[in-house]
Structure formats: structure tokens, C-alpha cells
Design a protein around this motif. Structure first.
Motif, PDB file in Angstrom:
ATOM      1  N   ARG A 252       0.848  -1.189   0.000  1.00 52.01           N
ATOM      2  CA  ARG A 252       0.000   0.000   0.000  1.00 52.01           C
ATOM      3  C   ARG A 252       0.894   1.254   0.000  1.00 52.01           C
ATOM      4  NH1 ARG A 252      -2.948   3.246   3.157  1.00 52.01           N
ATOM      5  NH2 ARG A 252      -2.041   2.507   5.095  1.00 52.01           N
ATOM      6  N   THR A 253       1.831   1.301   0.930  1.00 50.35           N
ATOM      7  CA  THR A 253       2.726   2.462   1.032  1.00 50.35           C
ATOM      8  C   THR A 253       4.186   1.968   0.998  1.00 50.35           C
ATOM      9  OG1 THR A 253       2.937   2.410   3.430  1.00 50.35           O
ATOM     10  CG2 THR A 253       1.026   3.589   2.543  1.00 50.35           C
ATOM     11  N   PRO A 254       5.153   2.875   0.815  1.00 53.65           N
ATOM     12  CA  PRO A 254       6.559   2.453   0.739  1.00 53.65           C
ATOM     13  C   PRO A 254       7.025   1.607   1.928  1.00 53.65           C
ATOM     14  CG  PRO A 254       6.358   4.710  -0.011  1.00 53.65           C
ATOM     15  CD  PRO A 254       4.996   4.318   0.492  1.00 53.65           C
ATOM     16  N   ARG A 255       6.490   1.855   3.108  1.00 51.37           N
ATOM     17  CA  ARG A 255       6.993   1.077   4.252  1.00 51.37           C
ATOM     18  C   ARG A 255       6.502  -0.380   4.236  1.00 51.37           C
ATOM     19  NH1 ARG A 255       4.201   1.974   9.905  1.00 51.37           N
ATOM     20  NH2 ARG A 255       2.042   1.830   9.277  1.00 51.37           N
ATOM     21  N   ASP A 256       5.568  -0.680   3.337  1.00 52.29           N
ATOM     22  CA  ASP A 256       5.100  -2.065   3.205  1.00 52.29           C
ATOM     23  C   ASP A 256       6.008  -2.903   2.299  1.00 52.29           C
ATOM     24  OD1 ASP A 256       2.753  -1.617   4.701  1.00 52.29           O
ATOM     25  OD2 ASP A 256       1.776  -0.740   2.941  1.00 52.29           O
ATOM     26  N   VAL A 257       6.833  -2.235   1.496  1.00 51.58           N
ATOM     27  CA  VAL A 257       7.579  -2.944   0.450  1.00 51.58           C
ATOM     28  C   VAL A 257       8.709  -3.785   1.047  1.00 51.58           C
ATOM     29  CG1 VAL A 257       9.076  -2.626  -1.560  1.00 51.58           C
ATOM     30  CG2 VAL A 257       6.958  -1.315  -1.344  1.00 51.58           C
ATOM     31  N   CYS A 258       8.835  -5.021   0.581  1.00 54.06           N
ATOM     32  CA  CYS A 258       9.852  -5.928   1.110  1.00 54.06           C
ATOM     33  C   CYS A 258      10.173  -6.994   0.068  1.00 54.06           C
ATOM     34  CB  CYS A 258       9.360  -6.590   2.400  1.00 54.06           C
ATOM     35  SG  CYS A 258       7.769  -7.399   2.218  1.00 54.06           S
ATOM     36  N   GLY A 259      11.202  -7.766   0.316  1.00 54.62           N
ATOM     37  CA  GLY A 259      11.547  -8.911  -0.523  1.00 54.62           C
ATOM     38  C   GLY A 259      12.824  -8.740  -1.316  1.00 54.62           C
ATOM     39  N   ARG A 260      13.199  -7.466  -1.606  1.00 52.62           N
ATOM     40  CA  ARG A 260      14.349  -7.242  -2.467  1.00 52.62           C
ATOM     41  C   ARG A 260      15.624  -7.889  -1.906  1.00 52.62           C
ATOM     42  NH1 ARG A 260      15.528  -2.938  -6.226  1.00 52.62           N
ATOM     43  NH2 ARG A 260      17.728  -3.093  -6.696  1.00 52.62           N
ATOM     44  N   ASP A 261      15.871  -7.704  -0.608  1.00 50.56           N
ATOM     45  CA  ASP A 261      17.101  -8.247  -0.002  1.00 50.56           C
ATOM     46  C   ASP A 261      17.163  -9.775  -0.131  1.00 50.56           C
ATOM     47  OD1 ASP A 261      14.904  -8.339   1.713  1.00 50.56           O
ATOM     48  OD2 ASP A 261      16.138  -8.384   3.518  1.00 50.56           O
ATOM     49  N   MET A 262      15.993 -10.411  -0.110  1.00 53.47           N
ATOM     50  CA  MET A 262      15.968 -11.884  -0.205  1.00 53.47           C
ATOM     51  C   MET A 262      16.348 -12.338  -1.615  1.00 53.47           C
ATOM     52  SD  MET A 262      12.502 -12.404   1.966  1.00 53.47           S
ATOM     53  CE  MET A 262      12.173 -11.131   3.181  1.00 53.47           C
ATOM     54  N   LEU A 263      15.946 -11.555  -2.624  1.00 52.23           N
ATOM     55  CA  LEU A 263      16.333 -11.891  -3.995  1.00 52.23           C
ATOM     56  C   LEU A 263      17.798 -11.556  -4.259  1.00 52.23           C
ATOM     57  CD1 LEU A 263      13.123 -11.972  -4.533  1.00 52.23           C
ATOM     58  CD2 LEU A 263      13.902 -11.771  -6.881  1.00 52.23           C
ATOM     59  N   GLU A 264      18.242 -10.422  -3.697  1.00 47.45           N
ATOM     60  CA  GLU A 264      19.642 -10.004  -3.888  1.00 47.45           C
ATOM     61  C   GLU A 264      20.628 -11.056  -3.393  1.00 47.45           C
ATOM     62  OE1 GLU A 264      19.504  -5.107  -3.683  1.00 47.45           O
ATOM     63  OE2 GLU A 264      20.096  -6.251  -1.919  1.00 47.45           O
ATOM     64  N   ALA A 265      20.199 -11.836  -2.409  1.00 51.04           N
ATOM     65  CA  ALA A 265      21.090 -12.839  -1.818  1.00 51.04           C
ATOM     66  C   ALA A 265      21.218 -14.088  -2.690  1.00 51.04           C
ATOM     67  CB  ALA A 265      20.557 -13.221  -0.433  1.00 51.04           C
ATOM     68  N   LEU A 266      20.465 -14.152  -3.790  1.00 48.89           N
ATOM     69  CA  LEU A 266      20.444 -15.396  -4.582  1.00 48.89           C
ATOM     70  C   LEU A 266      21.433 -15.349  -5.748  1.00 48.89           C
ATOM     71  CD1 LEU A 266      16.570 -15.938  -4.775  1.00 48.89           C
ATOM     72  CD2 LEU A 266      18.193 -17.096  -3.271  1.00 48.89           C
ATOM     73  N   PRO A 267      21.997 -16.503  -6.116  1.00 47.54           N
ATOM     74  CA  PRO A 267      22.835 -16.532  -7.306  1.00 47.54           C
ATOM     75  C   PRO A 267      21.985 -16.184  -8.533  1.00 47.54           C
ATOM     76  CG  PRO A 267      22.398 -18.774  -6.505  1.00 47.54           C
ATOM     77  CD  PRO A 267      21.878 -17.824  -5.470  1.00 47.54           C
ATOM     78  N   GLY A 268      22.507 -15.329  -9.423  1.00 44.99           N
ATOM     79  CA  GLY A 268      21.740 -14.940 -10.603  1.00 44.99           C
ATOM     80  C   GLY A 268      21.064 -13.586 -10.432  1.00 44.99           C
ATOM     81  N   TRP A 269      21.171 -12.982  -9.227  1.00 46.05           N
ATOM     82  CA  TRP A 269      20.573 -11.669  -8.974  1.00 46.05           C
ATOM     83  C   TRP A 269      21.074 -10.659 -10.011  1.00 46.05           C
ATOM     84  CZ3 TRP A 269      17.016  -8.574  -7.461  1.00 46.05           C
ATOM     85  CH2 TRP A 269      17.284  -7.208  -7.280  1.00 46.05           C
ATOM     86  N   ALA A 270      20.183  -9.858 -10.534  1.00 39.94           N
ATOM     87  CA  ALA A 270      20.445  -8.793 -11.509  1.00 39.94           C
ATOM     88  C   ALA A 270      20.774  -9.342 -12.895  1.00 39.94           C
ATOM     89  CB  ALA A 270      21.546  -7.834 -11.061  1.00 39.94           C
ATOM     90  N   GLU A 271      21.193 -10.590 -12.989  1.00 41.94           N
ATOM     91  CA  GLU A 271      21.420 -11.189 -14.311  1.00 41.94           C
ATOM     92  C   GLU A 271      20.137 -11.844 -14.802  1.00 41.94           C
ATOM     93  OE1 GLU A 271      24.738 -13.743 -13.503  1.00 41.94           O
ATOM     94  OE2 GLU A 271      25.811 -11.960 -12.766  1.00 41.94           O
ATOM     95  N   ARG A 272      19.608 -12.736 -13.991  1.00 42.70           N
ATOM     96  CA  ARG A 272      18.349 -13.357 -14.428  1.00 42.70           C
ATOM     97  C   ARG A 272      17.238 -13.242 -13.374  1.00 42.70           C
ATOM     98  NH1 ARG A 272      17.397 -18.892 -13.385  1.00 42.70           N
ATOM     99  NH2 ARG A 272      18.834 -19.773 -11.867  1.00 42.70           N
TER     100      ARG A 272
END
Ligand code: FAD
Ligand code: FES
Length: 346
Positions: A252-272
Motif C-alpha cells: 500500500r505504502t513504501p513502508r510495506d515494500v519488502c523482498g528485495r534483499d531476499m532476492l539479492e542474496a540469490l545466485p543470478g541476482w540482476a542477471e536473471r
């Protein structure tokens, strides 16, 4: 381990199939434990997808006020499989559908709360260590029986099963619901070290490992966990090494947004593996500057991917209103039904 040794035999009318339902279990889950492909979705009395007709015998209805059970159903001796405990042997009319054949047999285990951590102002991760193994597919959910709470609560796993890893853990990412009974106990009354019963896995919106299309995961609010599990599953699956995954989180608002750090920790982040977020409420939030998308996730997905959605495998999770809006948008874009996977969070 929950059985007092007594079991009732449930026979499917007009077929030679039957299965046993142990004392303390319900029609739907005992069928799935026996490998019978009983159609269902939510497991908690809301969706009405698990109806059967009682031909012979008697059942106790665990939650008579379940929203998925109507007055018409009662008249026609139709019951919810997830809310019916047989009183003795029964014959029922229900059409099994191969789609619902369990990939992993659901089982009941004891779990110990071993850790909690804050994800946003109203979402926390709860980690449970299991007394016994419970294999599951990314995107599936389990039923948690919480002390003092009537009926189990469904929560999706956010982790994946790593071959050979011990001890077995299930991680849940749970949004606190105002005046919610289950989340009230989870957030305010369950101490580290507490034991609860967990039954699973369930759900059909799991990662299709044999499909090589690029993937879009759409998560709204409390729908974070299963989409994170799918992203982790894709990153860990060699057969999906060439597949790109786009993750779209809607809050709903910016303070609700989450998940990015969990994806960043994965192999393939930013590439695929890519992450984007959208908020629907543009009122500036005093704590966070917002430079992401503005709007509801279904319109943002449409703007970002347009007709390319027809060539993607789409997974989504979140509240029913979001699910309905995403479904409508995908139908309008003529995305083939078989490429769309979701379990609604009632
Ligand atoms: C498949 C699925 C997956 C889900 N995954 C997640 C997740 O990953 N993260 C997350 O935050 N939420 C998830 N949810 C939502 C979650 O299950 C709860 O509905 C939510 O946490 C609110 O629970 P509550 O007990 O706090 O609220 P309440 O309002 O007290 O309870 C709401 C829920 O409990 C059931 N219920 C209420 N009263 C009874 C009763 N007397 N007997 C039996 N059942 C009753 C209702 O059907 C409803 O599902 C999921 C739901 C489903 C169906
Ligand atoms: S009402 Fe039983 S599975 Fe949804």
C-alpha cells in the motif's frame, strides 16, 4: 501419532476406490494422505472447492459457520471436505481430479519455534524446526494449529527444501492482521521454544520445474512467502538455469515494500533475477522516499510486460481482491490459463 488407533473407511460411490480417515482427521486431508486426488484450494473452509456429497454415514462439521458452506449445501447433504470429520464408515460422492494428486504426501509433525525476525512494520518471519521430515515444493503451504485458536491457519513456506540439510525447518512470513486470532497468538503469545502441530504440505500453486518459460512472480502484502520460495527454487534448480524471473511486489505504502534483499542474496541476482515494487497509495510517507512504481500490481504488471505475459509462467499470491484483479487482467490479455498459478489467501 495423532491417532487413537481407530480409523473409518471412506468409500467413493460408483468407484472401487476407498481410503482410511483416522480419528481426529478430516475427509479432505485423509484422502490426500492416501494419495486420493480430492479437489481443494484453501483447506480452511473459505473457498468451497472441496465439496462432496454424503451418500451414507454421518460426519461432524468442525466449523459450521465456514463461509464456504451454504444453506443449500446443507439441504443437499453436501459438505466441505476440509471441515468434515466422519463419525463412522461413510460413502461419499466426489470426483477425483488428477491435478490434485499430491506431489508430497501431507503429514502431521510437531514443530518448535526457533527464531523470529522483523521484515516490515507488520510482517515477521517465523522459523520452526520439525520433529520429522516434511518435503514440499516451492509455493506450497502448511496448516498451523495454534494454542487456543479454533481451526488451523494456512501459511506458505518461504524457504525451500535443501537436499540433505538437517535439521528440517519451515519458514513462514506472516502479516499481522488487526484483531486476528491466529496472528494474535503468533505475534504476542508464542515464545521461542514453543511446540505446535504443523500439517502439510498443501497447495497447487507450486513451481513447475519442467516449464522453461520466463517467470513473473506477483506478491501482494502477505503473499510474499510463497513467491520468495519460488524465486529461491528457481535459483537452486539447474534445469531452470536459462529462465529469467521477474519479481513484482505490491504494497500500500513504501513502508510495506519488502523482498528485495531476499532476492539479492540469490545466485543470478540482476542477471536473471529481477525485483520491482509498486505502491498503490502515493501519499508521501515521512520515513521513506519512493522512486518505484505507483499503482496496483495488476496494472503495473500490464504496463511493464504487456503482451509478453502470454509467453510467461505466472505465479501470484496475496489477498482475494488482488488475486481477482490479477486474474481479470490476465484473462483480458489472453494469457493461457495453464500458465497461471495461485492459491488465494482467504
Ligand atoms: C493457502 C493460504 C496461504 C496463506 N499464506 C499466508 C502467508 O504466507 N502469510 C500470511 O500472512 N497469511 C497467509 N494466509 C492467510 C492466513 O491463513 C490467515 O487467514 C491470516 O493470517 C489471518 O488469520 P488470523 O487468525 O489472524 O485472523 P482471523 O480473522 O482470526 O482468522 C481468519 C482465518 O481463520 C479461519 N477461521 C476463523 N475462525 C475459524 C474457526 N472457528 N474454525 C476454523 N477456521 C476459522 C478463516 O477461514 C480464515 O482463514 C494464507 C491463507 C491461505 C488460505
Ligand atoms: S473450503 Fe475446503 S478447501 Fe477451501
Amino acid at each position: 501419532m495423532h491417532s487413537d488407533g481407530h480409523a473409518n473407511r471412506i468409500t467413493l460411490a460408483a468407484s472401487d476406490q476407498s481410503f482410511e480417515c483416522e480419528a481426529g482427521d478430516v475427509m479432505l486431508r485423509s484422502a490426500l494422505r492416501a494419495g486420493v486426488a480430492f479437489p481443494y484450494e484453501c483447506n480452511v473452509g473459505a473457498c468451497g472447492n472441496c465439496k462432496f456429497e454424503l451418500i451414507e454415514g454421518e460426519v461432524d462439521v468442525v466449523w459450521p459457520e465456514a463461509p464456504g458452506w451454504t444453506a443449500k449445501d446443507r439441504e443437499r447433504r453436501r459438505y466441505l471436505g476440509c471441515q468434515s470429520a466422519p463419525r463412522g464408515d461413510c460413502t461419499i460422492k466426489m470426483r477425483p481430479s488428477a491435478h490434485y494428486a499430491p506431489k508430497h504426501t501431507p503429514r502431521r509433525v510437531t514443530a518448535t519455534l526457533v527464531a523470529r525476525r522483523e521484515i516490515t512494520h507488520d510482517i515477521e518471519e517465523f522459523r520452526f524446526e520439525l520433529s520429522a521430515d516434511m518435503p514440499f515444493e516451492p509455493g506450497q503451504y502448511a496448516l498451523l494449529t495454534l494454542p487456543g485458536v479454533k481451526g488451523p491457519r494456512a501459511y506458505s513456506m518461504s524457504n525451500i527444501v535443501n537436499a540433505g540439510s538437517q535439521p528440517r525447518e519451515l519458514h513462514f512470513q506472516i502479516r499481522r492482521v488487526a484483531n486476528g486470532q491466529g496472528t494474535g497468538v503468533l505475534f504476542d503469545a508464542l515464545d521461542i521454544g514453543a511446540h505446535i502441530d504443523i500439517d502439510g504440505p498443501y497447495g497447487m500453486a507450486y513451481l513447475r520445474r519442467d516449464v522453461k518459460r520466463d517467470i513473473l512472480c506477483i506478491a501482494g502484502g502477505s503473499g510474499l512467502a510463497p513467491m520468495i520460495s519460488i524465486a529461491r527454487g528457481v535459483a537452486a534448480e539447474p534445469a531452470l538455469g536459462d529462465v529469467k524471473l521477474h519479481f513484482l511486489y505490491g504494497g500500500r505504502t513504501p513502508r510495506d515494500v519488502c523482498g528485495r534483499d531476499m532476492l539479492e542474496a540469490l545466485p543470478g541476482w540482476a542477471e536473471r533475477l529481477h525485483f520491482q515494487a509498486a505502491v498503490s497509495d502515493v501519499t508521501p510517507d515521512s520515513e521513506t522516499v519512493w522512486d518505484g512504481h505507483v499503482g496496483f500490481v495488476h496494472t503495473v504488471a500490464e504496463t511493464l510486460f504487456g503482451e509478453a505475459l502470454r509467453d510467461m509462467e505466472i505465479y501470484f499470491a496475496g489477498p482475494p481482491a488482488m488475486g481477482a484483479a490479477v486474474q481479470r487482467a490476465l484473462v483480458a490479455l489472453k494469457v493461457p490459463f495453464e500458465q497461471v498459478h495461485f492459491d488465494q489467501f482467504y
